[in-house]
Every structure is written in structure tokens, then in C-alpha cells.
Design a protein around this motif. Structure first.
Motif, PDB file in Angstrom:
ATOM      1  N   ALA A 132     -14.053  19.676  68.752  1.00 16.93           N
ATOM      2  CA  ALA A 132     -12.654  19.954  68.652  1.00 16.93           C
ATOM      3  C   ALA A 132     -12.647  21.228  67.831  1.00 16.93           C
ATOM      4  N   THR A 133     -11.386  21.765  67.612  1.00 12.61           N
ATOM      5  CA  THR A 133     -11.320  23.150  66.989  1.00 12.61           C
ATOM      6  C   THR A 133      -9.999  22.754  66.067  1.00 12.61           C
ATOM      7  N   GLY A 134      -9.771  23.406  64.926  1.00 11.80           N
ATOM      8  CA  GLY A 134      -8.840  23.012  64.107  1.00 11.80           C
ATOM      9  C   GLY A 134      -9.488  22.685  62.669  1.00 11.80           C
ATOM     10  N   VAL A 135      -8.529  21.859  61.682  1.00 12.35           N
ATOM     11  CA  VAL A 135      -9.001  21.487  60.393  1.00 12.35           C
ATOM     12  C   VAL A 135     -10.183  20.699  60.688  1.00 12.35           C
TER      13      VAL A 135
ATOM     14  N   ARG B  53       1.104   6.802  71.257  1.00 16.98           N
ATOM     15  CA  ARG B  53       1.738   7.926  71.106  1.00 16.98           C
ATOM     16  C   ARG B  53       1.357   8.884  69.943  1.00 16.98           C
ATOM     17  N   SER B  54       1.374   8.277  68.882  1.00 16.65           N
ATOM     18  CA  SER B  54       0.998   9.084  67.511  1.00 16.65           C
ATOM     19  C   SER B  54      -0.412   9.420  67.517  1.00 16.65           C
ATOM     20  N   VAL B  55      -1.275   8.360  67.699  1.00 13.53           N
ATOM     21  CA  VAL B  55      -2.687   8.675  67.505  1.00 13.53           C
ATOM     22  C   VAL B  55      -3.187   9.828  68.581  1.00 13.53           C
ATOM     23  N   GLU B  56      -2.737   9.656  69.895  1.00  8.96           N
ATOM     24  CA  GLU B  56      -3.055  10.392  71.135  1.00  8.96           C
ATOM     25  C   GLU B  56      -2.544  12.001  70.525  1.00  8.96           C
ATOM     26  N   SER B  57      -1.320  11.978  69.968  1.00  8.00           N
ATOM     27  CA  SER B  57      -0.805  13.378  69.658  1.00  8.00           C
ATOM     28  C   SER B  57      -1.619  14.289  68.590  1.00  8.00           C
ATOM     29  N   VAL B  58      -2.348  13.285  67.790  1.00  5.39           N
ATOM     30  CA  VAL B  58      -3.297  13.837  66.745  1.00  5.39           C
ATOM     31  C   VAL B  58      -4.573  14.384  67.646  1.00  5.39           C
ATOM     32  N   ILE B  59      -4.985  13.458  68.560  1.00  7.56           N
ATOM     33  CA  ILE B  59      -6.354  13.928  69.303  1.00  7.56           C
ATOM     34  C   ILE B  59      -5.839  15.259  70.361  1.00  7.56           C
ATOM     35  N   GLU B  60      -4.738  15.233  70.682  1.00  4.65           N
ATOM     36  CA  GLU B  60      -4.450  16.377  71.815  1.00  4.65           C
ATOM     37  C   GLU B  60      -4.131  17.641  71.037  1.00  4.65           C
ATOM     38  N   GLN B  61      -3.242  17.305  69.918  1.00  5.41           N
ATOM     39  CA  GLN B  61      -2.905  18.698  69.303  1.00  5.41           C
ATOM     40  C   GLN B  61      -3.681  19.215  68.104  1.00  5.41           C
ATOM     41  N   THR B  62      -4.586  18.496  67.721  1.00  5.80           N
ATOM     42  CA  THR B  62      -5.264  19.103  66.520  1.00  5.80           C
ATOM     43  C   THR B  62      -7.035  18.779  66.768  1.00  5.80           C
ATOM     44  N   GLY B  63      -7.670  19.019  65.578  1.00  8.56           N
ATOM     45  CA  GLY B  63      -8.924  18.902  65.566  1.00  8.56           C
ATOM     46  C   GLY B  63      -9.282  17.893  64.322  1.00  8.56           C
ATOM     47  N   ALA B  64      -8.474  17.259  63.924  1.00 12.96           N
ATOM     48  CA  ALA B  64      -8.535  16.243  62.871  1.00 12.96           C
ATOM     49  C   ALA B  64      -9.342  15.131  63.387  1.00 12.96           C
ATOM     50  N   TYR B  65      -9.683  14.318  62.355  1.00 10.73           N
ATOM     51  CA  TYR B  65     -10.308  12.979  62.724  1.00 10.73           C
ATOM     52  C   TYR B  65      -9.047  11.994  62.186  1.00 10.73           C
TER      53      TYR B  65
ATOM     54  N   ALA C 123      -0.725  -4.389  68.739  1.00  7.83           N
ATOM     55  CA  ALA C 123      -1.142  -3.102  68.269  1.00  7.83           C
ATOM     56  C   ALA C 123      -2.651  -2.504  68.023  1.00  7.83           C
ATOM     57  N   GLY C 124      -3.253  -3.722  67.708  1.00  7.55           N
ATOM     58  CA  GLY C 124      -4.645  -3.477  67.210  1.00  7.55           C
ATOM     59  C   GLY C 124      -5.242  -3.261  68.627  1.00  7.55           C
ATOM     60  N   GLN C 125      -4.967  -4.220  69.502  1.00  7.70           N
ATOM     61  CA  GLN C 125      -5.718  -3.746  70.724  1.00  7.70           C
ATOM     62  C   GLN C 125      -5.539  -2.488  71.176  1.00  7.70           C
ATOM     63  N   VAL C 126      -4.305  -1.745  71.439  1.00  4.55           N
ATOM     64  CA  VAL C 126      -4.269  -0.411  71.378  1.00  4.55           C
ATOM     65  C   VAL C 126      -5.043   0.411  70.727  1.00  4.55           C
ATOM     66  N   LEU C 127      -5.129   0.141  69.489  1.00  5.26           N
ATOM     67  CA  LEU C 127      -6.169   0.971  68.464  1.00  5.26           C
ATOM     68  C   LEU C 127      -7.597   0.860  69.060  1.00  5.26           C
ATOM     69  N   ARG C 128      -8.174  -0.487  69.377  1.00  4.98           N
ATOM     70  CA  ARG C 128      -9.497  -0.705  69.975  1.00  4.98           C
ATOM     71  C   ARG C 128      -9.625   0.066  71.358  1.00  4.98           C
ATOM     72  N   GLU C 129      -8.686   0.298  72.128  1.00  7.91           N
ATOM     73  CA  GLU C 129      -8.748   1.182  73.437  1.00  7.91           C
ATOM     74  C   GLU C 129      -9.024   2.511  72.926  1.00  7.91           C
ATOM     75  N   LEU C 130      -8.070   3.132  72.005  1.00  7.03           N
ATOM     76  CA  LEU C 130      -8.088   4.407  71.749  1.00  7.03           C
ATOM     77  C   LEU C 130      -9.660   4.802  71.243  1.00  7.03           C
TER      78      LEU C 130
ATOM     79  N   ASP D 274     -12.540   3.174  71.331  1.00  2.96           N
ATOM     80  CA  ASP D 274     -13.412   3.250  72.716  1.00  2.96           C
ATOM     81  C   ASP D 274     -13.310   4.496  73.321  1.00  2.96           C
ATOM     82  N   LEU D 275     -11.848   4.865  73.825  1.00  9.20           N
ATOM     83  CA  LEU D 275     -11.894   6.206  74.440  1.00  9.20           C
ATOM     84  C   LEU D 275     -12.186   7.466  73.573  1.00  9.20           C
ATOM     85  N   HIS D 276     -12.102   7.498  72.547  1.00  7.05           N
ATOM     86  CA  HIS D 276     -12.464   8.547  71.841  1.00  7.05           C
ATOM     87  C   HIS D 276     -13.243   8.419  70.269  1.00  7.05           C
ATOM     88  N   PRO D 277     -14.461   7.792  70.868  1.00  7.50           N
ATOM     89  CA  PRO D 277     -15.435   7.575  69.644  1.00  7.50           C
ATOM     90  C   PRO D 277     -15.652   8.704  68.526  1.00  7.50           C
ATOM     91  N   GLU D 278     -15.528   9.856  69.053  1.00 14.95           N
ATOM     92  CA  GLU D 278     -15.956  11.029  68.120  1.00 14.95           C
ATOM     93  C   GLU D 278     -14.919  11.370  67.290  1.00 14.95           C
TER      94      GLU D 278
END
Length: 277
Positions: free
Chosen positions: A16-19, A104-116, A128-135, A137-141
């Protein structure tokens, strides 16, 4: 109270690029059971004659100005990305329900920024916790997630905002910690300008600020402000920890406790906010 497992995810990916792209692992070599370690149990038309030359010229002028502003914003952001690339940055998220907002919020950080992203789920409210687990798992890095049994105090549980935020900051090892509520969605890189403002000397920077008006508060113009909206705020992590975040009820109160300059960047950030949680 029943325990919950804490699962840390390694965030060593570096494409990823950015901060923060030169940062260390967001959870700092994640501990095996941070929940127990930190006190949780268990783990905006003009219409005129088409041949009106003056009106046509005005439209061209206005359009050029708008384009120039957009160009300036793009150039500024790219410059800031370069200047802040080595500043370690993590976006801290408290997951307390509203699973659609979380996604929506977490995906926007991943798509728009390089932050962790470093997140704590409080009791899997409404799934909501299950949604977090999915995210995670999908973006472990990019996403490191912890799960605890305690539900948030604002949802009839025992985990207060300040206590939960303080735990996130202590799990983080970054220089700049970004407080972000799941009611916020990024339509562009709103993180880099905030980190750049901190890099330039502010103790904290947010997308919205406030100034005192007697005994009341009103929204302030960009620049130095008296307080910040805590739903999207970048802060020097050591300074935040020194301001006793455990005692704050929200990000606004935390900003008042910080010692140093609070600022709102001059360019309007591309941020959307759903109704407050």
C-alpha cells in the motif's frame, strides 16, 4: 464474565501507498491475550442565453478555478504522502454494533489510504464482530483485530469509551494513532493530511474543529482550534496516552485534555458521516 478469544493478525504486508507504509507491525508483535492483559475478561446552475459571451466566460472561469482547486488538492496530498511515508500510523476502530457501518468504514480506509487498521470488537453486538473477522481474514496484511466478551457501556455493557480507546492505543505501537468511528466513511485519503498536520507540529489534527463561544461551542474554520471532533482525529500516540484517555467520554473530551496545538487542515477532507452512533 465469559471470556472471549483475542486473535491478532500480523500486518507486515507493504504494497500500500500513503502514510505509515514504513511502519512496524500495528499490534507490535501482538500479544497472545491482550484482553486479559489490559483488563477485559478473557480474550451542492446558472442558465442564461447560450450566446451570452459574458456568462460563457464566467462559466469557463469558474470551471477553471474548480479544476485548479482539485489539482492543488491532489498535488498537496501527494506531497504529504511523500513527506509522511515513514511516519508509522494506525487507524484505531472500536466495533460496537452496526455491522454495515463497520464494513463500509473499514473498507474505506483500506481502499482510500495506506494506513493500517487496529480494531477491538466489543461483544459482537448485532454481528459486527463477525464482519470484523471477515475483513481481517480478507485483508490480513492491513487489519489487526481483537475480540473481547465485554459489551460497550453505551450498549448496556461494561466497556467504557475511554477505557476501550486507551486499550487500543496501548496495543498500537505507531507514532500517530488515528481515532476513527465507524460512523465515518472516507471518500478519499483523509488520513494523510491529518498525519501531515501532526508531522508539522500539531499534537492532534481532525477533520472538524470547534471554538469556544462563551459557554458554548461552535464549529471552527480550518486552522488552529480549541477542540476537535473525535470521530476522525489523528494524535501523537504518546501525548494521547499522557492525557489519561481512560477518563474521556469521547474524542472531543480527549482533545480538550491534550497539551499542544489542535488543528484542522485547510483543505476540506473527503469524509462522510452517517448519523451519530
Amino acid at each position: 464474565m465469559a471470556g472471549a478469544s483475542g486473535t491478532g493478525r500480523d500486518s507486515t504486508g507493504g504494497a500500500a501507498t500513503g502514510v505509515g507504509t514504513g511502519r512496524a507491525r500495528p499490534a507490535g508483535g501482538a500479544r497472545g491475550n491482550p484482553a486479559a492483559e489490559f483488563g477485559f475478561s478473557g480474550d451542492p446552475a446558472q442558465h442564461g442565453a447560450p450566446d451570452d459571451d459574458i456568462l460563457h466566460a464566467q462559466r469557463v472561469w469558474d470551471g477553471s478555478l474548480a479544476t485548479n482547486r482539485l489539482d492543488d488538492l491532489g498535488v498537496n496530498t501527494e506531497r504529504q504522502r511523500v513527506e509522511t511515508a515513514e511516519i508509522t500510523t494506525t487507524v484505531g476502530v472500536l466495533v460496537d454494533g452496526r455491522p454495515d457501518d463497520v464494513r463500509r468504514s473499514v473498507e474505506s480506509v483500506i481502499e482510500q489510504t495506506g494506513a493500517y487498521v487496529l480494531a477491538i470488537d466489543l461483544g459482537d453486538v448485532d454481528g459486527a464482530g463477525q464482519v470484523l473477522r471477515e475483513l481481517a481474514d480478507l485483508h490480513p496484511e492491513r487489519v489487526t483485530a481483537w475480540y473481547v466478551a465485554e459489551r460497550p457501556a453505551w450498549r448496556d455493557g461494561t466497556a467504557a469509551w475511554g477505557e476501550s480507546r486507551a486499550k487500543l492505543m496501548r496495543l498500537d505501537t505507531s507514532e500517530v494513532h488515528v481515532l476513527m468511528e465507524t460512523s465515518v466513511t472516507l471518500d478519499g485519503d483523509a488520513i494523510t493530511p491529518l498525519v501531515a498536520a501532526v508531522h508539522e507540529g500539531a499534537v492532534a489534527a481532525g477533520w472538524m474543529g470547534f471554538e469556544r463561544d462563551g459557554d458554548n461551542w461552535r464549529e471552527a474554520a480550518p486552522g488552529r482550534v480549541d477542540a476537535l471532533s473525535g470521530d476522525l482525529m489523528a494524535v501523537r500516540r504518546p501525548a494521547a496516552l499522557g492525557a489519561s484517555p481512560e477518563d474521556a467520554r469521547d474524542g472531543f473530551e480527549l482533545s480538550l485534555a491534550l497539551r499542544g496545538e489542535l488543528v484542522v487542515p485547510p483543505d476540506r477532507l473527503q469524509v462522510r458521516r452517517t448519523p451519530a452512533h
